[in-house]
Design a protein around this motif. Structure first.
Motif, PDB file in Angstrom:
ATOM      1  N   CYS A  86       0.855  -1.183   0.000  1.00  0.00           N
ATOM      2  CA  CYS A  86       0.000   0.000   0.000  1.00  0.00           C
ATOM      3  C   CYS A  86       0.893   1.237   0.000  1.00  0.00           C
ATOM      4  CB  CYS A  86      -0.901   0.011   1.239  1.00  0.00           C
ATOM      5  SG  CYS A  86      -2.110  -1.332   1.279  1.00  0.00           S
ATOM      6  N   TYR A  87       0.674   2.113  -0.989  1.00  0.00           N
ATOM      7  CA  TYR A  87       1.581   3.248  -1.148  1.00  0.00           C
ATOM      8  C   TYR A  87       0.805   4.551  -1.362  1.00  0.00           C
ATOM      9  CZ  TYR A  87       5.859   5.686  -2.404  1.00  0.00           C
ATOM     10  OH  TYR A  87       6.922   6.539  -2.418  1.00  0.00           O
ATOM     11  N   PRO A  88       1.217   5.651  -0.676  1.00  0.00           N
ATOM     12  CA  PRO A  88       0.543   6.945  -0.825  1.00  0.00           C
ATOM     13  C   PRO A  88       1.028   7.662  -2.085  1.00  0.00           C
ATOM     14  CG  PRO A  88       2.307   7.139   0.776  1.00  0.00           C
ATOM     15  CD  PRO A  88       2.296   5.705   0.333  1.00  0.00           C
ATOM     16  N   TRP A  89       0.502   7.274  -3.215  1.00  0.00           N
ATOM     17  CA  TRP A  89       1.046   7.675  -4.514  1.00  0.00           C
ATOM     18  C   TRP A  89       0.992   9.191  -4.759  1.00  0.00           C
ATOM     19  CZ3 TRP A  89      -1.947  10.162  -8.222  1.00  0.00           C
ATOM     20  CH2 TRP A  89      -3.315  10.234  -7.932  1.00  0.00           C
ATOM     21  N   ASN A  90       0.017   9.876  -4.138  1.00  0.00           N
ATOM     22  CA  ASN A  90      -0.177  11.301  -4.425  1.00  0.00           C
ATOM     23  C   ASN A  90       0.168  12.181  -3.232  1.00  0.00           C
ATOM     24  OD1 ASN A  90      -0.905  13.336  -6.244  1.00  0.00           O
ATOM     25  ND2 ASN A  90      -2.978  13.475  -5.418  1.00  0.00           N
ATOM     26  N   SER A  91       1.001  11.659  -2.341  1.00  0.00           N
ATOM     27  CA  SER A  91       1.324  12.379  -1.115  1.00  0.00           C
ATOM     28  C   SER A  91       2.712  12.992  -1.195  1.00  0.00           C
ATOM     29  CB  SER A  91       1.238  11.440   0.091  1.00  0.00           C
ATOM     30  OG  SER A  91       1.721  12.064   1.254  1.00  0.00           O
ATOM     31  N   SER A  92       2.914  14.059  -0.456  1.00  0.00           N
ATOM     32  CA  SER A  92       4.248  14.662  -0.365  1.00  0.00           C
ATOM     33  C   SER A  92       5.166  13.822   0.518  1.00  0.00           C
ATOM     34  CB  SER A  92       4.146  16.085   0.207  1.00  0.00           C
ATOM     35  OG  SER A  92       3.530  16.056   1.498  1.00  0.00           O
ATOM     36  N   LYS A  93       4.581  12.868   1.260  1.00  0.00           N
ATOM     37  CA  LYS A  93       5.352  11.994   2.141  1.00  0.00           C
ATOM     38  C   LYS A  93       5.460  10.601   1.529  1.00  0.00           C
ATOM     39  CE  LYS A  93       3.655  14.478   6.226  1.00  0.00           C
ATOM     40  NZ  LYS A  93       2.921  14.366   7.507  1.00  0.00           N
ATOM     41  N   GLN A  94       5.884  10.544   0.289  1.00  0.00           N
ATOM     42  CA  GLN A  94       5.940   9.272  -0.430  1.00  0.00           C
ATOM     43  C   GLN A  94       7.049   8.351   0.051  1.00  0.00           C
ATOM     44  OE1 GLN A  94       6.011   9.584  -4.651  1.00  0.00           O
ATOM     45  NE2 GLN A  94       3.927  10.324  -4.819  1.00  0.00           N
ATOM     46  N   GLY A  95       8.002   8.872   0.765  1.00  0.00           N
ATOM     47  CA  GLY A  95       9.099   8.013   1.194  1.00  0.00           C
ATOM     48  C   GLY A  95      10.240   8.055   0.204  1.00  0.00           C
ATOM     49  N   GLN A  96      10.947   6.933   0.051  1.00  0.00           N
ATOM     50  CA  GLN A  96      12.160   6.919  -0.747  1.00  0.00           C
ATOM     51  C   GLN A  96      11.902   6.846  -2.249  1.00  0.00           C
ATOM     52  OE1 GLN A  96      11.298   4.860   1.733  1.00  0.00           O
ATOM     53  NE2 GLN A  96      13.050   4.244   2.980  1.00  0.00           N
ATOM     54  N   PHE A  97      10.750   6.387  -2.666  1.00  0.00           N
ATOM     55  CA  PHE A  97      10.534   6.115  -4.077  1.00  0.00           C
ATOM     56  C   PHE A  97      10.343   7.397  -4.891  1.00  0.00           C
ATOM     57  CE2 PHE A  97       9.161   2.227  -1.958  1.00  0.00           C
ATOM     58  CZ  PHE A  97       9.918   1.286  -2.663  1.00  0.00           C
ATOM     59  N   ARG A  98      11.002   7.446  -6.025  1.00  0.00           N
ATOM     60  CA  ARG A  98      10.881   8.580  -6.932  1.00  0.00           C
ATOM     61  C   ARG A  98       9.584   8.457  -7.738  1.00  0.00           C
ATOM     62  NH1 ARG A  98      15.401   9.325 -11.496  1.00  0.00           N
ATOM     63  NH2 ARG A  98      16.764   9.057  -9.652  1.00  0.00           N
ATOM     64  N   SER A  99       8.858   9.551  -7.828  1.00  0.00           N
ATOM     65  CA  SER A  99       7.625   9.570  -8.611  1.00  0.00           C
ATOM     66  C   SER A  99       7.964   9.602 -10.103  1.00  0.00           C
ATOM     67  CB  SER A  99       6.784  10.783  -8.234  1.00  0.00           C
ATOM     68  OG  SER A  99       5.578  10.803  -8.984  1.00  0.00           O
ATOM     69  N   CYS A 100       7.094   8.981 -10.921  1.00  0.00           N
ATOM     70  CA  CYS A 100       7.389   8.930 -12.357  1.00  0.00           C
ATOM     71  C   CYS A 100       6.113   8.797 -13.178  1.00  0.00           C
ATOM     72  CB  CYS A 100       8.310   7.761 -12.678  1.00  0.00           C
ATOM     73  SG  CYS A 100       7.581   6.141 -12.299  1.00  0.00           S
ATOM     74  N   LYS A 101       6.242   9.079 -14.450  1.00  0.00           N
ATOM     75  CA  LYS A 101       5.163   8.844 -15.407  1.00  0.00           C
ATOM     76  C   LYS A 101       5.653   8.037 -16.607  1.00  0.00           C
ATOM     77  CE  LYS A 101       2.186  12.732 -14.240  1.00  0.00           C
ATOM     78  NZ  LYS A 101       1.433  13.921 -14.741  1.00  0.00           N
ATOM     79  N   ARG A 102       6.972   7.966 -16.764  1.00  0.00           N
ATOM     80  CA  ARG A 102       7.550   7.206 -17.868  1.00  0.00           C
ATOM     81  C   ARG A 102       8.930   6.687 -17.444  1.00  0.00           C
ATOM     82  NH1 ARG A 102       7.300  12.478 -18.790  1.00  0.00           N
ATOM     83  NH2 ARG A 102       5.308  12.222 -19.850  1.00  0.00           N
ATOM     84  N   ARG A 103       9.441   5.769 -18.229  1.00  0.00           N
ATOM     85  CA  ARG A 103      10.714   5.130 -17.888  1.00  0.00           C
ATOM     86  C   ARG A 103      11.859   6.134 -17.811  1.00  0.00           C
ATOM     87  NH1 ARG A 103      12.421   0.049 -21.440  1.00  0.00           N
ATOM     88  NH2 ARG A 103      10.551  -0.739 -20.379  1.00  0.00           N
ATOM     89  N   SER A 104      11.826   7.136 -18.642  1.00  0.00           N
ATOM     90  CA  SER A 104      12.913   8.125 -18.670  1.00  0.00           C
ATOM     91  C   SER A 104      13.015   8.921 -17.373  1.00  0.00           C
ATOM     92  CB  SER A 104      12.728   9.077 -19.856  1.00  0.00           C
ATOM     93  OG  SER A 104      11.473   9.741 -19.780  1.00  0.00           O
TER      94      SER A 104
END
Length: 303
Positions: free
Chosen positions: A71-89
């Motif tokens: 379970c991940y807070p995808w739209n939160s400012s407190k996302q943790g370590q994971f970098r947000s993305c929309k494409r592989r680049s």
């Protein structure tokens, strides 16, 4: 000329040593990057579908969705370590702190792209699909069809089940079983959970308690069998689903205990072998039937 030759040899040796040091450092970095545990199972609990994340969304007042098996807070400012993305680049040069190994990763997108607008960058090893544990490296388990951290697979086994097919699909066991272990372990909390969880038990669809349960827990189980399970005529099922050493400690199971007798074993004939095979098939079908009956019984009891 001899001095120039010596200098050349020294330069080559120094270059070779520096190259080896750089290479070893790179290998160590990659290895430690792959071994790094980025997913905090407390912050990002295990899940199979988005519905499993509703409770934490309500609790933390944020939108959590099921990404692979967490379970991940995808739209939160407190996302943790994971970098947000929309494409592989968007996932180039993922650092160890981001769950990468310094190389390029990939963008994992949630299946509901209309409502979940962004994904998370994962290393290529985290993107590995699977159908069996053998599809994954030794340090990983096949968790909700992805090679994941073992802590998440173990947590998956603690989720409630309703159907045998769920347990089989998640590689958690053959049956959805009556959770004796969970009921006893949670007894001290005042909220014992006598629900259903996946297990592998050829005797009966019962998730067995640990061998080192206390005398107080044995008394509680004995009482549960006598007062509740016997009322629904499933005390036989529960007793036979326990280890025999455990059953010997329970007076509620006295009528199902056997005495050991000495007998001469006859050679197994072809006819007897066929009978044994049919009996095994019948036993498996009976376990499936009993498991389904227990699921229905628990549902009726809860409602």
């Amino acid at each position: 000329s001899r001095l120039k030759l010596v200098r050349l040899v020294v330069a080559v040796l120094v270059g070779w040593v520096e190259g080896q040091i750089s290479r070893n450092t790179s290998v160590t970095s990659v290895t430690s990057g792959q071994a790094a545990v980025v997913r905090d199972i407390v912050k990002f609990p295990v899940c199979v579908t988005d519905d499993d994340c509703d409770h934490i969304s309500d609790q933390r007042k944020d939108s959590y969705k099921c990404f692979q098996y967490m379970c991940y807070p995808w739209n939160s400012s407190k996302q943790g370590q994971f970098r947000s993305c929309k494409r592989r680049s968007d996932c180039r040069e993922l650092s160890q702190a981001e769950g990468g190994d310094g190389g390029d990763g990939d963008c994992f997108r949630h299946q509901d792209r209309r409502n979940v607008f962004s994904g998370i960058c994962l290393s290529n090893s985290d993107m590995t699909p699977c159908f069996e544990h053998n599809d994954c490296p030794a340090s990983r388990k096949c968790t909700n069809q992805y090679c994941g951290e073992e802590q998440y697979f173990l947590a998956l086994g603690e989720m409630s089940c309703k159907k045998n097919s769920f347990c089989q699909d998640m590689l958690l066991g053959d049956h959805c079983c009556f959770d004796i272990r969970g009921g006893l372990s949670a007894w001290n909390s005042g909220e014992p959970d006598w629900g259903m969880k996946c297990c592998n038990n050829k005797a009966a669809p019962v998730k067995q308690p640990s061998d080192d349960i206390s005398q107080e827990q044995i008394k509680k189980l004995n009482q549960k069998i006598t007062v509740h399970f016997k009322k629904f005529e499933i005390d036989n099922l529960i007793c036979k689903g326990l280890k025999y050493e455990m059953m010997l400690k329970l007076s509620a199971c006295d009528q199902y205990k056997t005495t050991t007798t000495t007998s001469t074993r006859k050679p197994t004939t072809t006819t007897e072998s066929s009978k044994q095979k049919r009996n095994q098939e019948t036993s498996a079908s009976l376990r499936n039937l009993l498991s389904n009956f227990l699921i229905l019984l628990v549902a009726l009891t809860v409602s």
